[in-house]
Scaffold this motif. Structure first.
Motif, mmCIF file in Angstrom:
data_model
loop_
_atom_site.group_PDB
_atom_site.id
_atom_site.type_symbol
_atom_site.label_atom_id
_atom_site.label_comp_id
_atom_site.label_asym_id
_atom_site.label_seq_id
_atom_site.Cartn_x
_atom_site.Cartn_y
_atom_site.Cartn_z
ATOM 1 N N ASP A 59 0.863 -1.186 0.000
ATOM 2 C CA ASP A 59 0.000 0.000 0.000
ATOM 3 C C ASP A 59 0.894 1.228 0.000
ATOM 4 O OD1 ASP A 59 -2.067 1.778 0.169
ATOM 5 O OD2 ASP A 59 -2.571 1.347 2.252
ATOM 6 N N SER A 63 -1.733 5.726 4.531
ATOM 7 C CA SER A 63 -2.888 6.456 5.075
ATOM 8 C C SER A 63 -2.797 7.959 4.845
ATOM 9 C CB SER A 63 -2.998 6.185 6.582
ATOM 10 O OG SER A 63 -1.824 6.624 7.255
ATOM 11 N N ARG A 67 -9.236 7.934 1.347
ATOM 12 C CA ARG A 67 -9.885 6.701 0.926
ATOM 13 C C ARG A 67 -11.079 7.071 0.072
ATOM 14 N NH1 ARG A 67 -6.143 2.810 1.704
ATOM 15 N NH2 ARG A 67 -5.175 3.086 3.749
ATOM 16 N N GLY A 169 0.524 1.090 -7.851
ATOM 17 C CA GLY A 169 -0.388 1.841 -7.003
ATOM 18 C C GLY A 169 -1.493 2.526 -7.777
ATOM 19 N N ASP A 170 -2.044 3.550 -7.182
ATOM 20 C CA ASP A 170 -3.239 4.242 -7.657
ATOM 21 C C ASP A 170 -2.873 5.274 -8.715
ATOM 22 O OD1 ASP A 170 -5.571 5.746 -7.938
ATOM 23 O OD2 ASP A 170 -6.069 5.650 -5.816
#
Length: 287
Positions: A59, A63, A67, A169-170
């Motif tokens: 990940d 954080s 999200r 990843g994103d």
């Protein structure tokens, strides 16, 4: 899910004198290496796959980013020993975790080549073919599929492809936080997850909000190329791309499949089932 996320140096094999018990020793070594590789490729549940930092993070954005509804699901299981080996050896040089903490210097990362972003590359076969056919263009290949990341790095090494980098990843965080405005020469999205159920349509990648962000990272004249074999998603893609004011369609509707996009096994299976593949080619407006 998509079919389509300098040559890395590999260590030379040891040259050792043969021994009388070489077959037995080789068998024992193979058993040992095989056990190690399988253990590395299939870690205990909850354990990081690459705890020493030599491979993609589970990940990478952690954080410190919001999200939200995503268009993908990370898939990290069933990594083969060969893929795990490629990730361990090649990721530190040719891999990139999308942590969203700093801008990427694409000129340095790709030795000055113009760079196309490919979002979703599956196992990487088509990406490797396009990189081989166009060595003057860098491909920043983004995906969350760990086996595919390892497979693409292995393909790049075996075929001497110096113009591929793999991002983990994103893609939204990559575009928004890590790429400078006007830094990309193109964007490719081939066979993204169609999310066919109506309640899941909000998860589709090609949405007005996505294009509003992505087009700010495209240089004038950059090509946006999408392809799908899901008819309703093709219709949505055409509608959304056509509505983006910074883009112009190169064809009156769908485009013929360009020669530079390879016909993949995934696409061939869809064609065998009677699916119709639609390509869309748009250009970023500007001088």
């Amino acid at each position: 899910m998509s079919e389509n996320s300098a040559t890395p140096e590999s260590a030379a094999p040891d040259a050792r004198a043969p021994e009388a018990n070489a077959p037995e020793a080789a068998a024992e070594q193979a058993r040992s290496l095989g056990s190690t590789a399988v253990s590395a490729a299939t870690p205990r549940r909850g354990a990081p796959m690459f705890p020493d930092g030599t491979g993609p993070a589970a990940d990478p954005a952690g954080s410190h980013h919001e999200r939200r509804i995503r268009s993908f699901q990370p898939r990290r299981s069933r990594v083969s020993p060969t893929q795990a080996d490629a990730l361990r050896r090649l990721w530190p040089t040719w891999g990139l975790d999308i942590d969203g903490l700093s801008r990427i210097d694409l000129d340095a990362f790709f030795d000055g080549l113009p760079v196309v972003l490919e979002i979703g590359f599956g196992m990487g076969e088509a990406t490797a073919q396009m990189a081989a056919a166009d060595p003057g263009t860098g491909i920043l290949a983004c995906d969350v599929h760990t086996p595919g990341q390892g497979n693409l790095l292995g393909l790049a090494e075996r075929n001497g492809l110096s113009n591929i980098r793999v991002a983990n990843g994103d893609a939204i965080i990559l575009l928004r936080e890590m790429l400078a405005p006007g830094s990309l020469a193109g964007l490719r999205v081939y066979f993204p997850d169609p999310w066919p159920k109506k309640r899941h349509h909000k998860r589709r990648l090609i949405q007005p909000e996505f294009l509003a962000l992505a087009t700010t990272r495209l240089a004038p004249g950059a090509l946006v190329h999408c392809a799908t074999d899901w008819e309703p998603y093709a219709e949505q893609m055409l509608e959304v791309l056509s509505a983006e004011p910074t883009l112009e369609n190169l064809y009156p509707g769908y485009a013929p499949r360009p020669d530079f996009r390879p016909l993949t096994k995934f696409e061939g299976q869809g064609l065998d089932k009677g699916h119709i593949v639609h390509d869309l080619l748009f250009r970023r407006r500007g001088a």
